[in-house]
Write a protein that holds these residues in place. Structure first.
Motif, short mmCIF file in Angstrom:
data_model
loop_
_atom_site.label_atom_id
_atom_site.label_comp_id
_atom_site.label_asym_id
_atom_site.label_seq_id
_atom_site.Cartn_x
_atom_site.Cartn_y
_atom_site.Cartn_z
N GLN A 1 12.79 -2.73 -5.41
CA GLN A 1 13.33 -1.45 -4.95
C GLN A 1 12.22 -0.56 -4.40
OE1 GLN A 1 15.43 0.70 -7.97
NE2 GLN A 1 16.09 2.31 -6.58
N GLU A 2 11.08 -0.54 -5.05
CA GLU A 2 9.95 0.27 -4.58
C GLU A 2 9.42 -0.25 -3.25
OE1 GLU A 2 8.41 1.67 -9.01
OE2 GLU A 2 7.62 -0.17 -8.11
N LYS A 3 9.40 -1.56 -3.09
CA LYS A 3 8.96 -2.14 -1.82
C LYS A 3 9.98 -1.85 -0.72
CE LYS A 3 6.27 -5.92 -3.84
NZ LYS A 3 6.18 -7.39 -3.98
N ALA A 4 11.27 -1.91 -1.05
CA ALA A 4 12.30 -1.60 -0.06
C ALA A 4 12.19 -0.15 0.40
CB ALA A 4 13.69 -1.88 -0.62
N ALA A 5 11.94 0.75 -0.53
CA ALA A 5 11.75 2.16 -0.18
C ALA A 5 10.54 2.32 0.73
CB ALA A 5 11.60 3.01 -1.44
N ALA A 6 9.50 1.53 0.48
CA ALA A 6 8.30 1.58 1.33
C ALA A 6 8.62 1.06 2.73
CB ALA A 6 7.18 0.77 0.70
N VAL A 7 9.44 0.02 2.82
CA VAL A 7 9.86 -0.50 4.14
C VAL A 7 10.55 0.61 4.92
CG1 VAL A 7 11.49 -2.05 5.31
CG2 VAL A 7 10.00 -2.94 3.51
N GLY B 1 2.39 5.70 -7.39
CA GLY B 1 1.22 5.96 -8.22
C GLY B 1 0.72 4.72 -8.95
N LYS B 2 1.33 3.58 -8.70
CA LYS B 2 0.90 2.34 -9.34
C LYS B 2 -0.38 1.87 -8.67
CE LYS B 2 5.48 0.96 -10.86
NZ LYS B 2 6.56 -0.03 -10.77
N THR B 3 -1.20 1.18 -9.42
CA THR B 3 -2.49 0.73 -8.89
C THR B 3 -2.57 -0.78 -8.68
OG1 THR B 3 -3.38 0.61 -11.13
CG2 THR B 3 -3.73 2.67 -9.92
N ASN B 4 -1.51 -1.48 -9.02
CA ASN B 4 -1.50 -2.93 -8.90
C ASN B 4 -0.21 -3.34 -8.20
OD1 ASN B 4 -1.34 -5.73 -9.31
ND2 ASN B 4 -2.51 -5.58 -11.21
N ALA B 5 -0.33 -4.09 -7.11
CA ALA B 5 0.84 -4.51 -6.33
C ALA B 5 1.80 -5.37 -7.15
CB ALA B 5 0.40 -5.25 -5.08
N ARG B 6 1.29 -6.09 -8.14
CA ARG B 6 2.16 -6.94 -8.98
C ARG B 6 3.12 -6.12 -9.82
NH1 ARG B 6 -2.89 -9.72 -9.64
NH2 ARG B 6 -3.15 -8.54 -11.56
N GLU B 7 2.81 -4.84 -10.02
CA GLU B 7 3.67 -3.95 -10.81
C GLU B 7 4.84 -3.39 -10.01
OE1 GLU B 7 1.04 -0.90 -12.13
OE2 GLU B 7 -0.04 -2.19 -13.54
N GLN C 1 0.83 -1.20 0.00
CA GLN C 1 0.00 0.00 0.00
C GLN C 1 0.87 1.26 0.00
OE1 GLN C 1 -2.44 0.36 3.50
NE2 GLN C 1 -3.71 1.96 2.61
N GLU C 2 1.89 1.26 0.83
CA GLU C 2 2.82 2.41 0.91
C GLU C 2 3.55 2.59 -0.42
OE1 GLU C 2 4.79 5.58 2.88
OE2 GLU C 2 3.30 4.29 3.82
N ALA C 3 4.01 1.50 -1.00
CA ALA C 3 4.74 1.57 -2.27
C ALA C 3 3.84 2.06 -3.40
CB ALA C 3 5.34 0.21 -2.62
N MET C 4 2.61 1.58 -3.44
CA MET C 4 1.69 2.03 -4.49
C MET C 4 1.36 3.51 -4.32
SD MET C 4 -0.89 -1.20 -5.29
CE MET C 4 -1.59 -1.27 -3.66
N ALA C 5 1.21 3.97 -3.08
CA ALA C 5 0.95 5.38 -2.84
C ALA C 5 2.13 6.24 -3.28
CB ALA C 5 0.64 5.62 -1.37
#
Length: 136
Positions: A73-79, A63-69, A56-60
């Motif tokens: 790196q984007e998930k790590a930044a969200a962590v 701007g992506k709307t699908n977690a599969r996208e 959810q944090e990574a998508m916000a």
């Protein structure tokens, strides 16, 4: 940028460790595990971190709307964003309590380990030469 991010992550681990009386290396390992999608160990320090929240944090942020996208790196930044947000009370704790017994011991231990490593790196070639001499 990578070096700055790495230093920031280590500082975050030191602050969380100081605040929770957990070794910095242990916190760094927990954050590293979260980068790989393993959140269980970090939950004792950041209770509300989980896969759904990271996505959810990574998508916000992207701007992506699908977690599969999402990329790793984007998930790590969200962590990191979640750790920074939820661990805000801990940020700066190591510096504030650096003179305390626990953090003084952590600093001295880290310094000793660093010196041991440097000494080992210096002596290793001599040891290898000595072993080569004995073998010959």
């Amino acid at each position: 940028e990578a070096a700055r991010l790495s230093q920031s992550t280590v500082q975050m681990a030191a602050d969380l460790g100081s605040f929770n009386n957990v070794p910095t290396a242990d916190v760094a390992d927990r954050i590293s595990a979260a980068f790989r999608g393993e959140y269980d160990s970090l939950q004792s320090l950041i209770p509300n971190i989980n896969a759904a929240r990271v996505e959810q944090e990574a998508m916000a942020a992207t701007g992506k709307t699908n977690a599969r996208e999402l990329t790793a790196q984007e998930k790590a930044a969200a962590v990191l964003a979640i750790v920074n947000k939820d661990g805000a009370a801990a940020m700066g704790d190591y510096a504030k309590t650096a003179d305390g017994a626990a953090n003084t011991q952590k600093t001295l231990t880290a310094s000793l380990e660093d010196q041991q490593s440097k000494l080992g790196q210096t002596l290793m070639p001599l040891w290898q030469d000595f072993l080569g001499f004995l073998t010959d």
